[in-house]
Design a protein around this motif. Structure first.
Motif, PDB file in Angstrom:
ATOM      1  N   VAL A 382       1.147  -1.047   0.311  1.00 50.24           N
ATOM      2  CA  VAL A 382      -0.450   0.301   0.375  1.00 50.24           C
ATOM      3  C   VAL A 382       0.253   0.958  -0.037  1.00 50.24           C
ATOM      4  CG1 VAL A 382      -0.324  -0.038   2.815  1.00 50.24           C
ATOM      5  CG2 VAL A 382      -1.920   0.918   0.652  1.00 50.24           C
ATOM      6  N   LEU A 383       2.041   0.925   0.576  1.00 47.51           N
ATOM      7  CA  LEU A 383       3.018   2.171   0.097  1.00 47.51           C
ATOM      8  C   LEU A 383       3.496   2.393  -0.541  1.00 47.51           C
ATOM      9  CD1 LEU A 383       5.366   1.852   3.819  1.00 47.51           C
ATOM     10  CD2 LEU A 383       3.727   3.712   3.095  1.00 47.51           C
ATOM     11  N   ARG A 384       3.674   2.163  -1.542  1.00 39.60           N
ATOM     12  CA  ARG A 384       3.593   1.876  -3.173  1.00 39.60           C
ATOM     13  C   ARG A 384       2.629   3.048  -4.298  1.00 39.60           C
ATOM     14  NH1 ARG A 384       7.449  -3.486  -3.434  1.00 39.60           N
ATOM     15  NH2 ARG A 384       9.340  -3.156  -3.307  1.00 39.60           N
ATOM     16  N   GLN A 385       1.948   2.299  -3.423  1.00 37.14           N
ATOM     17  CA  GLN A 385       0.253   2.655  -4.205  1.00 37.14           C
ATOM     18  C   GLN A 385      -0.184   4.372  -3.979  1.00 37.14           C
ATOM     19  OE1 GLN A 385      -2.963   0.457  -4.736  1.00 37.14           O
ATOM     20  NE2 GLN A 385      -1.427  -1.371  -3.784  1.00 37.14           N
ATOM     21  N   LEU A 386       0.067   5.011  -2.131  1.00 39.50           N
ATOM     22  CA  LEU A 386      -0.477   6.397  -1.654  1.00 39.50           C
ATOM     23  C   LEU A 386       0.587   7.279  -2.350  1.00 39.50           C
ATOM     24  CD1 LEU A 386      -0.426   5.082   2.033  1.00 39.50           C
ATOM     25  CD2 LEU A 386      -2.285   5.411   0.436  1.00 39.50           C
ATOM     26  N   PRO A 387      -0.071   8.593  -2.524  1.00 36.17           N
ATOM     27  CA  PRO A 387       0.010   9.718  -2.954  1.00 36.17           C
ATOM     28  C   PRO A 387       0.875   9.928  -1.765  1.00 36.17           C
ATOM     29  CG  PRO A 387      -1.785  10.283  -3.057  1.00 36.17           C
ATOM     30  CD  PRO A 387      -1.517   8.692  -3.066  1.00 36.17           C
ATOM     31  N   LEU A 388       2.099   9.574  -1.570  1.00 42.87           N
ATOM     32  CA  LEU A 388       2.789  10.040  -0.418  1.00 42.87           C
ATOM     33  C   LEU A 388       3.234  11.865   0.353  1.00 42.87           C
ATOM     34  CD1 LEU A 388       5.633   7.237   0.102  1.00 42.87           C
ATOM     35  CD2 LEU A 388       3.279   7.626   1.849  1.00 42.87           C
ATOM     36  N   LYS A 389       3.618  11.853  -0.369  1.00 41.19           N
ATOM     37  CA  LYS A 389       3.213  14.024  -0.327  1.00 41.19           C
ATOM     38  C   LYS A 389       2.095  15.226   0.361  1.00 41.19           C
ATOM     39  CE  LYS A 389       6.487  13.979  -5.028  1.00 41.19           C
ATOM     40  NZ  LYS A 389       6.881  14.259  -5.789  1.00 41.19           N
ATOM     41  N   GLN A 390       0.978  14.269   0.470  1.00 40.01           N
ATOM     42  CA  GLN A 390       0.277  14.569   0.642  1.00 40.01           C
ATOM     43  C   GLN A 390       0.471  14.744   2.091  1.00 40.01           C
ATOM     44  OE1 GLN A 390      -3.503  12.694   0.368  1.00 40.01           O
ATOM     45  NE2 GLN A 390      -2.834  10.757   0.049  1.00 40.01           N
ATOM     46  N   PHE A 391       1.069  13.842   3.148  1.00 38.22           N
ATOM     47  CA  PHE A 391       1.005  13.375   3.984  1.00 38.22           C
ATOM     48  C   PHE A 391       2.317  14.182   4.790  1.00 38.22           C
ATOM     49  CE2 PHE A 391      -0.780   9.212   2.562  1.00 38.22           C
ATOM     50  CZ  PHE A 391      -1.468   8.800   3.087  1.00 38.22           C
ATOM     51  N   LYS A 392       1.804  14.609   5.826  1.00 44.01           N
ATOM     52  CA  LYS A 392       3.144  15.726   7.147  1.00 44.01           C
ATOM     53  C   LYS A 392       3.270  14.639   7.769  1.00 44.01           C
ATOM     54  CE  LYS A 392      -0.434  19.330   7.006  1.00 44.01           C
ATOM     55  NZ  LYS A 392      -1.198  19.825   7.888  1.00 44.01           N
ATOM     56  N   ARG A 393       3.152  13.798   8.132  1.00 38.29           N
ATOM     57  CA  ARG A 393       3.450  13.042   9.331  1.00 38.29           C
ATOM     58  C   ARG A 393       2.905  11.075   8.965  1.00 38.29           C
ATOM     59  NH1 ARG A 393       5.171  14.717  14.912  1.00 38.29           N
ATOM     60  NH2 ARG A 393       6.107  16.359  13.707  1.00 38.29           N
ATOM     61  N   ILE A 394       4.219  10.234   8.759  1.00 45.38           N
ATOM     62  CA  ILE A 394       3.297   9.205   9.621  1.00 45.38           C
ATOM     63  C   ILE A 394       4.038   8.341  10.408  1.00 45.38           C
ATOM     64  CG2 ILE A 394       3.676   6.522   8.311  1.00 45.38           C
ATOM     65  CD1 ILE A 394       4.367   7.945   5.131  1.00 45.38           C
ATOM     66  N   VAL A 395       2.883   7.321  11.734  1.00 42.45           N
ATOM     67  CA  VAL A 395       3.332   6.479  12.460  1.00 42.45           C
ATOM     68  C   VAL A 395       2.953   5.466  11.979  1.00 42.45           C
ATOM     69  CG1 VAL A 395       2.406   6.743  15.089  1.00 42.45           C
ATOM     70  CG2 VAL A 395       2.739   8.512  14.425  1.00 42.45           C
ATOM     71  N   TYR A 396       3.775   4.571  12.111  1.00 47.52           N
ATOM     72  CA  TYR A 396       3.439   2.635  11.364  1.00 47.52           C
ATOM     73  C   TYR A 396       4.104   2.219  13.251  1.00 47.52           C
ATOM     74  CZ  TYR A 396       4.786  -0.494   8.919  1.00 47.52           C
ATOM     75  OH  TYR A 396       4.792  -1.931   8.332  1.00 47.52           O
ATOM     76  N   VAL A 397       3.029   1.451  13.570  1.00 50.01           N
ATOM     77  CA  VAL A 397       2.647   0.678  14.466  1.00 50.01           C
ATOM     78  C   VAL A 397       2.965  -0.238  13.795  1.00 50.01           C
ATOM     79  CG1 VAL A 397       1.442  -0.572  16.491  1.00 50.01           C
ATOM     80  CG2 VAL A 397       1.125   1.804  15.686  1.00 50.01           C
ATOM     81  N   SER A 398       4.131  -1.275  14.594  1.00 45.89           N
ATOM     82  CA  SER A 398       4.685  -2.946  13.498  1.00 45.89           C
ATOM     83  C   SER A 398       4.517  -3.712  14.933  1.00 45.89           C
ATOM     84  CB  SER A 398       6.240  -2.475  13.215  1.00 45.89           C
ATOM     85  OG  SER A 398       6.647  -3.333  13.030  1.00 45.89           O
ATOM     86  N   CYS A 399       4.136  -5.430  14.194  1.00 43.91           N
ATOM     87  CA  CYS A 399       4.279  -6.944  14.984  1.00 43.91           C
ATOM     88  C   CYS A 399       5.529  -7.575  14.583  1.00 43.91           C
ATOM     89  CB  CYS A 399       2.750  -7.171  15.210  1.00 43.91           C
ATOM     90  SG  CYS A 399       2.285  -7.702  13.648  1.00 43.91           S
ATOM     91  N   HIS A 400       5.961  -6.960  13.458  1.00 41.21           N
ATOM     92  CA  HIS A 400       7.313  -7.885  13.531  1.00 41.21           C
ATOM     93  C   HIS A 400       8.317  -6.110  12.417  1.00 41.21           C
ATOM     94  CE1 HIS A 400      10.094 -10.085  10.246  1.00 41.21           C
ATOM     95  NE2 HIS A 400       9.519 -10.871  11.351  1.00 41.21           N
ATOM     96  N   PRO A 401       9.792  -6.572  13.153  1.00 41.00           N
ATOM     97  CA  PRO A 401      10.776  -5.742  12.953  1.00 41.00           C
ATOM     98  C   PRO A 401      11.354  -5.425  12.001  1.00 41.00           C
ATOM     99  CG  PRO A 401      11.680  -6.912  15.022  1.00 41.00           C
ATOM    100  CD  PRO A 401      10.083  -7.160  14.637  1.00 41.00           C
ATOM    101  N   GLY A 402      11.054  -7.055  10.961  1.00 40.39           N
ATOM    102  CA  GLY A 402      12.027  -6.572  10.196  1.00 40.39           C
ATOM    103  C   GLY A 402      10.616  -6.520   8.529  1.00 40.39           C
ATOM    104  N   SER A 403       9.872  -6.633   9.043  1.00 42.28           N
ATOM    105  CA  SER A 403       9.177  -5.705   7.881  1.00 42.28           C
ATOM    106  C   SER A 403       8.566  -3.884   8.126  1.00 42.28           C
ATOM    107  CB  SER A 403       7.396  -6.364   7.788  1.00 42.28           C
ATOM    108  OG  SER A 403       7.019  -5.813   8.766  1.00 42.28           O
ATOM    109  N   LEU A 404       8.774  -3.980   9.294  1.00 45.74           N
ATOM    110  CA  LEU A 404       9.226  -2.374   9.061  1.00 45.74           C
ATOM    111  C   LEU A 404      10.478  -2.063   9.038  1.00 45.74           C
ATOM    112  CD1 LEU A 404       8.416   0.239  10.727  1.00 45.74           C
ATOM    113  CD2 LEU A 404       9.482  -0.456  13.116  1.00 45.74           C
TER     114      LEU A 404
END
Length: 445
Positions: A382-404
């Protein structure tokens, strides 16, 4: 293949692996992962498995103990696979997990956070409010076992108690085993799931054959005697239904928990996903909202939103929040929870976030902040699809440090974001599970 050499050997442990085992080296440099050993220890170990690149072993005797070694509380530690770190002092457990996160970010993502967040911790015993016990009838022992899998996952651990599960369940595992052992269907019940709301604790009995009237009566009597709601699951997830207590309309008891700080109550069903550690969950939500730096006029996108665990507290703080989740049942419950809490500024959509969503209406809406709480596979699709420039900030909660780490590498090294901060959260004390959180901002901001 030649048989394993069972002769105990001397091992100097120089590190702790991501799964909680000590790491030693053979004379030829081959790595050995030693269960039950801690960094800095000298142990006698016995080999249990080998592969081309590493060997596996178990501690037979600790010759020189680490100063961080403690006596495990659980009598089943070392056999049950539910916990692997009870022999490590609690404050050192979370530091070991912090090191796993840092190493993953550097090795996999080639990124380093500007700030390391202080670890989040809560109660380390009696915290687990959701889980699944395996059940197995062992004819040679003439008994039924109820418990988690052993470290050797082919076997079910014979538990009498579990100190990480909420006491109402953890102190009655032997009673559960006796219940099933006394049933006609004892060979046809492969698992028992448990889940706890604030007022009701539910047990879900999976059964492969229809239950007799006598067995149903025993389950009801057990629920009445111990204060558990009893549900049955004869088939898939949709087959779950209440046995006791049963209302006139065929419904069972309500299951719910409150997030007091945001005046939110979340209702759920017996097999729904909820965060297992209630105390840590509230701290995690608070930190997430703090890191998002939410403002009253913000529009926030919450991906992998589940029941609305983050979405509904966010709705108390922002102009609008949109939650997206792949499991349609959870989306339905999230909408019900929004209505239940009189939150009209939270909307929910069902979507498979591993597939192309660029044509959907919610993807084209403008947002200020992005929250991600993906499964172990991460959020790269989904990150590859999102127009990321619109966001001022991203918070990522992860249950697996490798994929994070992989996703952080994509954001930082390919999309020009900065990893402002990251840290660990001890959702599963005494296990090697690493829950973490990270905050990103556009570089140069």
């Amino acid at each position: 293949m030649a048989r394993l050499d069972q002769t105990p050997f001397l091992a100097d442990i120089h590190d702790l692996s991501h799964d909680g085992r000590g790491v030693a080296r053979r004379e030829d440099g081959k790595a050995v992962f030693v269960a039950g050993a801690l960094s800095g220890e000298r142990v006698m170990a016995r080999q249990t498995a080998r592969s081309r690149h590493f060997d596996e072993a178990v501690t037979v005797e600790v010759l020189q103990a680490s100063a961080d070694r403690v006596e495990p509380r659980c009598p089943h530690f070392g056999v049950c696979g539910g916990c692997v770190l009870q022999h490590l002092e609690e404050s050192k457990q979370i530091l070991a997990k912090q090191r796993v996160l840092q190493e993953n970010l550097e090795r996999i993502g080639h990124v380093t956070p500007e700030t390391l967040l202080p670890p989040l911790t809560a109660d380390s015993w009696g915290y687990r409010r959701k889980g699944r016990f395996s059940v197995r009838r062992v004819e040679k022992k003439d008994k039924t076992l109820v418990g988690f899998r052993e470290r050797d996952p082919r076997f079910v651990a014979e538990l009498s108690i579990c100190h990480t599960v909420i006491p109402q369940i953890g102190e009655h595992i032997d009673a559960l085993a006796a219940l099933v052992d006394g049933m006609e269907a004892r060979r046809d019940i492969p698992q028992i799931e448990f889940i706890a709301g604030d007022e009701t604790i539910a047990l879900v009995f999976r059964h492969l054959q229809p239950l007799s009237a006598a067995d149903s009566e025993k389950l009801v009597a057990f629920g009445q005697g111990h204060g558990f709601a009893i549900f049955l699951q004869p088939g898939g997830v949709d087959s779950v239904h209440p046995l006791w207590p049963l209302h006139a309309d065929g419904s069972g008891p309500p299951l719910a928990f409150r997030l007091q700080a945001w005046d939110v109550e979340l209702k759920f069903r017996p097999l729904d996903f909820i965060q297992v550690n209630a105390g840590l969950n509230e701290k995690m939500i608070a930190r997430t909202l703090e890191l998002l730096d939410v403002k009253p006029d913000d529009r926030v996108l919450d991906l992998f939103c589940g029941l609305g665990n983050f979405t509904l507290p966010l709705a108390r703080c922002v102009r609008e929040v949109v939650g997206v989740e792949g499991e349609a049942g959870l989306v339905a419950r999230a909408r019900e929870n929004a209505a239940h809490n009189n939150l009209s500024n939270a909307q929910f959509h069902s979507a498979d976030l591993t597939q192309d969503q660029r044509g959907t209406a919610w993807m084209r809406q403008g947002f200020d902040k992005l929250l991600l709480d993906p499964p172990r596979s991460g959020a790269i699709d989904v990150l590859r699809q999102l127009p990321l420039k619109q966001f001022k900030r991203i918070v990522y909660v992860s249950c697996h440090p490798g994929s994070l780490a992989r996703d952080a590498g994509y954001l930082v090294n390919e999309q020009g974001w900065s990893l402002r901060a990251a840290g660990v959260m001890d959702m599963f004390p005494h296990t090697a599970h690493v829950e973490s959180i990270a905050v990103f901002e556009p570089a140069g901001r």
